[in-house]
Design an enzyme around this catalytic site. Structure first.
Site, PDB file in Angstrom:
ATOM      1  N   ASN A 150      28.640  -7.727  41.471  1.00  0.00           N
ATOM      2  CA  ASN A 150      28.659  -6.414  40.816  1.00  0.00           C
ATOM      3  C   ASN A 150      29.038  -5.264  41.751  1.00  0.00           C
ATOM      4  O   ASN A 150      29.531  -4.241  41.298  1.00  0.00           O
ATOM      5  CB  ASN A 150      27.330  -6.138  40.084  1.00  0.00           C
ATOM      6  CG  ASN A 150      26.162  -5.978  41.029  1.00  0.00           C
ATOM      7  OD1 ASN A 150      26.193  -6.454  42.166  1.00  0.00           O
ATOM      8  ND2 ASN A 150      25.110  -5.330  40.562  1.00  0.00           N
ATOM      9  N   SER A 227      19.694 -12.659  41.293  1.00  0.00           N
ATOM     10  CA  SER A 227      18.606 -12.767  40.311  1.00  0.00           C
ATOM     11  C   SER A 227      17.274 -13.081  40.995  1.00  0.00           C
ATOM     12  O   SER A 227      17.223 -13.686  42.073  1.00  0.00           O
ATOM     13  CB  SER A 227      18.920 -13.851  39.288  1.00  0.00           C
ATOM     14  OG  SER A 227      18.762 -15.120  39.884  1.00  0.00           O
ATOM     15  N   GLU A 248      16.882  -8.786  47.424  1.00  0.00           N
ATOM     16  CA  GLU A 248      17.098  -7.633  46.545  1.00  0.00           C
ATOM     17  C   GLU A 248      17.423  -8.234  45.180  1.00  0.00           C
ATOM     18  O   GLU A 248      18.488  -8.829  45.008  1.00  0.00           O
ATOM     19  CB  GLU A 248      18.245  -6.792  47.113  1.00  0.00           C
ATOM     20  CG  GLU A 248      18.104  -5.329  46.802  1.00  0.00           C
ATOM     21  CD  GLU A 248      18.562  -5.002  45.409  1.00  0.00           C
ATOM     22  OE1 GLU A 248      17.701  -4.904  44.508  1.00  0.00           O
ATOM     23  OE2 GLU A 248      19.767  -4.894  45.215  1.00  0.00           O
ATOM     24  N   CYS A 282      21.655  -3.744  39.359  1.00  0.00           N
ATOM     25  CA  CYS A 282      20.209  -3.989  39.435  1.00  0.00           C
ATOM     26  C   CYS A 282      19.475  -2.704  39.124  1.00  0.00           C
ATOM     27  O   CYS A 282      18.330  -2.723  38.695  1.00  0.00           O
ATOM     28  CB  CYS A 282      19.744  -4.426  40.819  1.00  0.00           C
ATOM     29  SG  CYS A 282      20.951  -5.190  41.791  1.00  0.00           S
TER      30      CYS A 282
HETATM   31  C1  UN1 Z   1      23.058  -2.929  42.580  1.00  0.00           C
HETATM   32  O1  UN1 Z   1      22.884  -2.612  41.421  1.00  0.00           O
HETATM   33  O2  UN1 Z   1      22.992  -4.114  42.917  1.00  0.00           O
HETATM   34  O3  UN1 Z   1      22.148   2.758  43.486  1.00  0.00           O
HETATM   35  C2  UN1 Z   1      23.379  -1.958  43.619  1.00  0.00           C
HETATM   36  C3  UN1 Z   1      23.120   2.281  42.907  1.00  0.00           C
HETATM   37  C4  UN1 Z   1      24.274   1.762  43.717  1.00  0.00           C
HETATM   38  C5  UN1 Z   1      23.997   0.377  44.168  1.00  0.00           C
HETATM   39  C6  UN1 Z   1      23.554  -0.565  43.108  1.00  0.00           C
HETATM   40  N1  UN1 Z   1      24.493   2.621  44.856  1.00  0.00           N
HETATM   41  O4  UN1 Z   1      23.185   2.239  41.688  1.00  0.00           O
END
Ligand code: UN1
Length: 493
Positions: A150, A227, A248, A282
Site C-alpha cells: 500500500n 496484517s 506495524e 493501516c
Molecule cells: C500505512 O497505512 O501503512 O499516516 C501507512 C499515513 C501515511 C502512512 C500510512 N503517512 O497515513
C-alpha cells in the site's frame, strides 16, 4: 513495456528460482512485470551476502553511511515523477498520492541522514570519582524487512534508511503485488552507492520464504508491516529464537465528530481518511463516531458527497481513489459489506463492485457508507482495508471514547471539536499511537513516531527518533580512570 524483475543478491541481479509470477495494473489488468518466486535457497544466499557485508558496513562511519542516504534522496527527487507514474499503475493509487508516497521516502531520507550526524547518546554522572559513563548505539546485524503493497516506496524507506544509517545490512522483501516498485527502490539505493551485499532483495509471496526470513540464525531483526495475523505469526516464530521483531499491523481507526465540531471539516476529513488510497491504509478511518445531536446532519452530508467522488485509474488526475490492489482484496471488501447488511447495519451508499465501462477490467469498489452500525458488529471490529465507512451514533463523551477504544487495534484516531478542553481530554483518553485533533486519522509525517497500541504493534515505532532505537542495540560504556578497583555500591557508602 513489460519489465522482468530478479532478486538482488550481493550487488547482482539474479533470477529467482521458483514459479513464474507477474505484476499487473489493478485498474485494467495490464501486464507490467514478470518475475519468479524467490526460493529458500535464494533467501539463504541473500542472508549470506548481508552477513558477509556487515563488518565493513558497520565499520563505515555513520556520517558516511548517511551521505549515501542523501544521494538516494537526490536520485528520488529526480525520479519522483517517473516512479509515481509507475506507482499509479502498479499500486493503483491516484497520481497525487503516488507522488506523496515517493515524497515520504525523500522526507525520510533527509530526516534519517541528519541522524547520521547526531546519533547522540547520554552521558551519565558516575557515583564514583574518576569514572565516566555514556551510551552508544550500534547495529544489530542482518535485518529482514518485509513490506506491504500500500506504500510501495514510503514504507521500504521507513525501514531501509534507519537500518542503513545505523550500520545494519538488509534482506528486503517487497510485496508481490508491487514487485516492480520494489525493484525501483533497490535501484535507487544501489545507484546512491549502497555497497554490494548491504542491501539485498528477494521477491515473491511471503508464504514460501517467510519462515526463512524470520528464523534464519543469521537474521537478528525482522521489521514487518502488514496484517495482524501475519505479524503475530512472525512474532511467535521469532520469540523462542529471541530475535527482535518490529511490527506495524492492522487498524480500525475511529474519528469522533463532536456536537460542536465543524461538520464541513469533519466530512472532508473523514472522506480523505476513509476513501483516500481506497481505504487501503493501516491508518484509514473506517469508523466515524458521531454525537447524536449532529449525527443526522453529518450522515446526510457524507451520503450526499461520497457517491460523487471520482473512482478511476490512478493516472487520471481527477480520481479521488483508484483500484483495489487485487481480486482477493476486492472480494474480501464485498464479503464484509454483505456481512454488514446481514448484521443489520444500513447500507446508505456504495456497497458494490464497479464493473461497467472503464471499470470492466479492473478491481474497483464504490465508496460505501453504513449507518446504524452498533459496537461489536464485525464491520465495526474487523479491518476491511477498503472504501467502507461505518457511522456509529453516540450520546455521551464516555460512550464515544469507549466505542473508539473497544477494538483490538490502536493505531490512529481523530477527534473533531471546537472545545479545547475536550480535545485535550480526548488526546489522553484515546487508546492509539497517533491522535489527531481536528483532522482525520491519516497523514503522519516522517519525523513523528509511527506505530500503534494493542494488536496494531509491539511497542516499536517507525519514523521519529524512536525508529533509531528499533534498528540498533544500546551499549553503556563505563570508563574507570582511577587506576584502582572501585567497588560500586560499596566503596562510596
Ligand atoms: C500505512 O497505512 O501503512 O499516516 C501507512 C499515513 C501515511 C502512512 C500510512 N503517512 O497515513
Amino acid at each position: 513495456m513489460t519489465e522482468h524483475v530478479q532478486n538482488l543478491i550481493n550487488g547482482q541481479w539474479v533470477e529467482a528460482g521458483g514459479d513464474k509470477l507477474d505484476s499487473r495494473d489493478p485498474a485494467n489488468g495490464e501486464l507490467l512485470a514478470t518475475f519468479r518466486q524467490a526460493t529458500n535457497s535464494d533467501v539463504d544466499a541473500a542472508i549470506a551476502a548481508a552477513k558477509a557485508a556487515f563488518p565493513a558496513w558497520k565499520a563505515t562511519p555513520q556520517p558516511k553511511r548517511a551521505e549515501i542516504i542523501v544521494r538516494s534522496a537526490e536520485i528520488l527527487l529526480k525520479r519522483k515523477e517517473e516512479i509515481a507514474q509507475l506507482m499509479s499503475r502498479e499500486n493503483g493509487k491516484p497520481i497525487a498520492e503516488a507522488r506523496g508516497d515517493v515524497q515520504e521516502a525523500i522526507d525520510m531520507a533527509f530526516y534519517i541522514a541528519a541522524e547520521g550526524r547526531r546519533g547522540w547518546g547520554h552521558t551519565i554522572p558516575a557515583e564514583m570519582p574518576n569514572k565516566r559513563m555514556y551510551t552508544i548505539r550500534q547495529p544489530l546485524g542482518v535485518c529482514s524487512l518485509i513490506t506491504p503493497w500500500n506504500f510501495p516506496i514510503a514504507i521500504p524507506s521507513w525501514k531501509s534508511y534507519p537500518a542503513l544509517v545505523m550500520g545494519n545490512t538488509i534482506v528486503f522483501k517487497p510485496a508481490e503485488d508491487t514487485t516492480l516498485l520494489g525493484k525501483r527502490w533497490a535501484e535507487v539505493l544501489i545507484e546512491a552507492g549502497v555497497p554490494a551485499g548491504v542491501f539485498n532483495m528477494v521477491i515473491g509471496h511471503g508464504a514460501p520464504i517467510g519462515d526463512k526470513l524470520v528464523t534464519h540464525p543469521d537474521v537478528r531483526m525482522i521489521s514487518f508491516t502488514g496484517s495482524t495475523r501475519t505479524g503475530l505469526g512472525i512474532a511467535t516464530k521469532a520469540a523462542p529464537l529471541n530475535k527482535r521483531v518490529s511490527l506495524e499491523m492492522g487498524g480500525k481507526n475511529p474519528v469522533i465528530v463532536w456536537e460542536d465540531g465543524d461538520l464541513e471539516l469533519a466530512v472532508n476529513a473523514v472522506m480523505w481518511a476513509g476513501y483516500g488510497t481506497s481505504g487501503q491504509r493501516c491508518t484509514a478511518c473506517s469508523r466515524v463516531i458521531v454525537h447524536e445531536k449532529v449525527h443526522d446532519q453529518f450522515l446526510k452530508m457524507l451520503v450526499e458527497r461520497a457517491p460523487k467522488l471520482k473512482v478511476g485509474h490512478g493516472a487520471e488526475p481527477d480520481s479521488f481513489f483508484g483500484a483495489i490492489i487485487n481480486e482477493g482484496q476486492l472480494k474480501k471488501i464485498d464479503e464484509y459489506v454483505q456481512i454488514g447488511v446481514k448484521e443489520g447495519a444500513k447500507l446508505e451508499c456504495g456497497g458494490k463492485i464497479l464493473k461497467d465501462g472503464a471499470y470492466a477490467k479492473g478491481n474497483f469498489y464504490a465508496a460505501t457508507v453504513f449507518s446504524n452500525v452498533k459496537p461489536g458488529m464485525r464491520i465495526e471490529q474487523e479491518e476491511i482495508f477498503g472504501p467502507v465507512i461505518s457511522v456509529i451514533k453516540v450520546k455521551s463523551y464516555d460512550e464515544a471514547i469507549s466505542v473508539a477504544n473497544g477494538v483490538q487495534y490502536g493505531l490512529s484516531a481523530g477527534f473533531i471539536s471546537k472545545d479545547v478542553n475536550l480535545c485535550h481530554k480526548a488526546s489522553i483518553d484515546l487508546d492509539c499511537g497517533l491522535c489527531y485533533i481536528n483532522a482525520g486519522s491519516t497523514g503522519a509525517e516522517v519525523s513523528t513516531p509511527f506505530g500503534g497500541w494493542k494488536n496494531t504493534g509491539n511497542g516499536h515505532r517507525e519514523g521519529g527518533p524512536t525508529v533509531i532505537d528499533a534498528f540498533s542495540e544500546l551499549k553503556t560504556v563505563v570508563i574507570d580512570y582511577s587506576g584502582k578497583v572501585q567497588k560500586a555500591q560499596i566503596d562510596n557508602n
